[in-house]
Design a protein around this motif. Structure first.
Motif, PDB file in Angstrom:
ATOM      1  N   HIS A  79      18.200  84.881  82.470  1.00 26.18           N
ATOM      2  CA  HIS A  79      18.964  83.817  81.811  1.00 26.18           C
ATOM      3  C   HIS A  79      18.367  83.492  80.448  1.00 26.18           C
ATOM      4  O   HIS A  79      17.161  83.320  80.315  1.00 26.18           O
ATOM      5  N   VAL A  80      19.226  83.426  79.426  1.00 26.62           N
ATOM      6  CA  VAL A  80      18.819  82.985  78.097  1.00 26.62           C
ATOM      7  C   VAL A  80      19.497  81.643  77.843  1.00 26.62           C
ATOM      8  O   VAL A  80      20.726  81.543  77.856  1.00 26.62           O
ATOM      9  N   SER A  81      18.713  80.616  77.614  1.00 25.31           N
ATOM     10  CA  SER A  81      19.243  79.264  77.500  1.00 25.31           C
ATOM     11  C   SER A  81      20.018  79.073  76.202  1.00 25.31           C
ATOM     12  O   SER A  81      19.917  79.860  75.257  1.00 25.31           O
ATOM     13  N   ALA A  82      20.769  77.976  76.160  1.00 27.26           N
ATOM     14  CA  ALA A  82      21.522  77.649  74.947  1.00 27.26           C
ATOM     15  C   ALA A  82      20.597  77.431  73.758  1.00 27.26           C
ATOM     16  O   ALA A  82      20.875  77.887  72.647  1.00 27.26           O
ATOM     17  N   ARG A  83      19.474  76.741  73.967  1.00 27.49           N
ATOM     18  CA  ARG A  83      18.555  76.502  72.852  1.00 27.49           C
ATOM     19  C   ARG A  83      18.009  77.813  72.295  1.00 27.49           C
ATOM     20  O   ARG A  83      17.848  77.980  71.088  1.00 27.49           O
ATOM     21  N   THR A  84      17.701  78.750  73.206  1.00 22.92           N
ATOM     22  CA  THR A  84      17.221  80.053  72.753  1.00 22.92           C
ATOM     23  C   THR A  84      18.320  80.803  72.015  1.00 22.92           C
ATOM     24  O   THR A  84      18.076  81.398  70.954  1.00 22.92           O
ATOM     25  N   MET A  85      19.539  80.755  72.530  1.00 24.33           N
ATOM     26  CA  MET A  85      20.650  81.453  71.881  1.00 24.33           C
ATOM     27  C   MET A  85      20.963  80.840  70.519  1.00 24.33           C
ATOM     28  O   MET A  85      21.372  81.550  69.590  1.00 24.33           O
ATOM     29  N   GLU A  86      20.767  79.528  70.374  1.00 20.69           N
ATOM     30  CA  GLU A  86      20.975  78.896  69.064  1.00 20.69           C
ATOM     31  C   GLU A  86      20.066  79.521  68.012  1.00 20.69           C
ATOM     32  O   GLU A  86      20.493  79.782  66.882  1.00 20.69           O
ATOM     33  N   ARG A  87      18.826  79.779  68.393  1.00 22.09           N
ATOM     34  CA  ARG A  87      17.909  80.378  67.409  1.00 22.09           C
ATOM     35  C   ARG A  87      18.220  81.847  67.199  1.00 22.09           C
ATOM     36  O   ARG A  87      18.134  82.358  66.067  1.00 22.09           O
ATOM     37  N   PHE A  88      18.582  82.545  68.276  1.00 22.27           N
ATOM     38  CA  PHE A  88      18.970  83.950  68.120  1.00 22.27           C
ATOM     39  C   PHE A  88      20.180  84.067  67.198  1.00 22.27           C
ATOM     40  O   PHE A  88      20.332  85.062  66.485  1.00 22.27           O
ATOM     41  N   ARG A  89      21.041  83.065  67.195  1.00 20.69           N
ATOM     42  CA  ARG A  89      22.183  83.050  66.275  1.00 20.69           C
ATOM     43  C   ARG A  89      21.684  83.036  64.827  1.00 20.69           C
ATOM     44  O   ARG A  89      22.159  83.806  63.987  1.00 20.69           O
TER      45      ARG A  89
END
Length: 557
Positions: free
Chosen positions: A51-61
């Motif tokens: 699982h990749v969290s929303a906060r992590t995905m925000e930075r990956f964006r």
């Protein structure tokens, strides 16, 4: 004979998801990075995080890799639901609906589709995640990736670290000189041990006999709509099964009971069959054994001068809510912009004090959330009624009750809005506390707030951009009234070389939580200061934000 020495800004030890994210983020800020990793290039990782969290995905964006990750993992149309059954092939008790990646941006169904974020969570196993991060990082200019390289020792000399690194193929050594070293080298971290940091807490909470299997015929045997995660609830064996590729590979967690003290205490094959709900004639292949121990351990310190630890090197806990890897990445993203501030010259040495001051308390909080949830799950597994599989009215009532309880307990774990958006930093030396208490949060819930230390609540700008897409490096000042004069603050930042971007919010109503005309946000999306006018001494605020004011106070003392 020695290999050629290397000089860099930051040496990262470990090329797992935490180390790779740290390197990517540092590189995006113009910081030179070397990564030492004992594995070969592209050597498959263990089957760990799913699982990749929303906060992590925000930075990956913001790092330009989110779209690559969204295209990988389970099939596009594969539901990310979590389902509870008497066995994987048995009777369904309840279901937590979570959209698959094909509908992740558009779906309005499910308990986590309302989240205020440009990047919802992504269910993807580390088998798929890590190679994408690795390939992306290795191609970045300014990043030196050293595979089959083991950091065996290091010394600190003034404002630098000199590490001795062994090439595991040739047996030759090289020296790596860096301003900073970050240990992202896992639970048995050599960096943590070298700086004398100790893990403290509960060493054993749960033992899990975990098996990665190939079972091509299993999916067709499971009734109803597919799911990403299956919880098996029966009196013989409770366990969890994750769909890895959506076709034939699965990860089976067999949760051992307290009276089963080791991984060989229970027959693995028998347990797998009880969890799956299949007979002796069902065929599957064991790809690997991934047994693990759930713990609640946090290092007593995260830093020694120019050496830091992050991720599993700094904390280990039961991986509920998928927050082992994601908390480690949060460490990396907190540390990255602080290190960059020092390398770029606008941050003073004291700015680095914020890392331990901010991350260690949050790590303690999250680990306690996970431990509390683990205790409730252990209790629930021990209370499975004997008649849960009975095909009569009593059995039906038992299944309905267990289903309700399972949903209420676990929806907060799999749709953990609080752990994504609710946590805040208090007592930080670089946050201007204004006396208001941040709102409390739980694993599953939070209240959006701009209290300094909280995450700046997300909203979409009038031009369609995400708020976070408009953030600049260093600090971003959100101005909700263009008539407010901010030149004194802009000038103070320029005089100190501190990056500051001003974003005028026009054409949209200020969302919930924004009660001030000015909100100053850090690069990691946390609020640093707020007010309706620029403070009288703008230079004093800027010095606080870049770590100079606290240093000056200590020097005066």
């Amino acid at each position: 004979m020695s290999l050629q020495d290397i000089e860099t800004d930051v040496l990262v030890v470990g090329a797992g998801p935490v180390g790779l994210t740290l390197a990517m983020d540092l590189q995006s800020r113009g910081v030179k990075v070397a990564i030492a990793e004992i594995r070969r290039y592209a050597e498959p990782p263990n089957v760990k995080c799913n699982h990749v969290s929303a906060r992590t995905m925000e930075r990956f964006r913001r790092l330009g890799v989110a779209h690559k990750l969204r295209a990988a993992g389970l099939p596009e149309d594969y539901p990310n639901d979590v389902v509870f059954r008497t066995s994987v092939c048995g009777t369904e008790l309840t279901r937590i609906p979570i959209p698959g990646r094909g509908e992740r941006y558009t779906s309005k169904e499910g308990p986590d589709t309302w989240w205020p974020t440009p990047e919802p969570p992504h269910r993807i196993n580390q088998l798929f995640l890590e190679p994408i991060l690795l390939q992306h990082t290795a191609a970045l200019p300014g990043v030196t990736l050293l595979n089959r390289t083991q950091v065996t020792a290091f010394t600190q000399q003034g404002d630098s670290v000199v590490a001795t690194a062994l090439d595991l193929e040739s047996g030759q050594e090289r020296r790596i000189r860096a301003r900073y070293l970050v240990g992202c080298d896992g639970g048995s971290s050599t960096v943590r041990k070298a700086i004398g940091a100790k893990l403290e807490g509960t060493p054993v909470i749960q033992r899990v006999q975990s098996t990665y299997i190939r079972a091509p015929k299993l999916r067709a045997m499971i009734p109803g709509k597919p799911a990403w995660s299956y919880y098996s609830v029966n009196p013989r064996r409770c366990g969890t099964v994750f769909a890895i590729d959506g076709h034939e590979t699965w990860l089976v967690h067999n949760h051992l009971n307290p009276d089963e003290p080791d991984f060989d205490a229970i027959d693995r094959d028998w347990s797998i069959r009880q969890i799956l709900g299949v007979g002796d004639d069902f065929q599957y292949e064991i790809i690997s054994k991934e047994d693990w121990v759930g713990r609640r351990l946090v290092a007593d310190r995260f830093r020694d001068r120019n050496v830091f630890i992050a991720g599993d090197a700094a904390h280990l806990w039961v991986p509920y809510a998928g927050y082992g890897m994601n908390a480690g990445i949060a460490d990396a993203l907190n540390l990255s912009w602080l290190l960059a501030a020092r390398v770029q010259g606008w941050g003073e040495e004291s700015i680095l004090d914020a890392y331990e001051a901010e991350r260690q308390p949050i790590t303690m909080q999250v680990s306690n959330f996970a431990m509390d949830h683990a205790a409730k799950m252990i209790k629930a597994r021990r209370a499975v009624p004997a008649n849960i599989e009975a095909q009569d009215a009593e059995g039906q009532r038992a299944r309905e009750e267990i289903g309700r309880e399972a949903y209420e307990l676990n929806v907060q774990q799999f749709c953990c809005a609080g752990l994504n958006f609710g946590y805040f930093y208090r007592g930080s030396p670089i946050i201007a506390d204004d006396g208001e208490e941040p709102p409390a949060y739980t694993m599953g819930g939070f209240t959006p707030s701009t209290v300094p230390g909280c995450r700046a609540p997300h909203f979409w700008l009038a031009d369609g951009r995400s708020l976070y897409d408009a953030f600049g490096a260093g600090y971003t000042l959100l101005r909700f009234d263009a008539g407010v004069d901010v030149q004194a603050l802009v000038g103070a930042a320029q005089s100190r070389g501190m990056p500051l971007t001003v974003v005028d919010v026009q054409g949209v109503a200020a969302p919930e939580g924004y009660r001030h005309q000015l909100v100053l946000c850090r690069d990691d999306q946390h609020v640093a200061w707020r007010g309706d006018t620029v403070p009288r001494d703008a230079v004093e605020l800027v010095d606080l934000l870049r770590g100079a004011r606290t240093q000056a106070l200590r020097m005066a003392a």
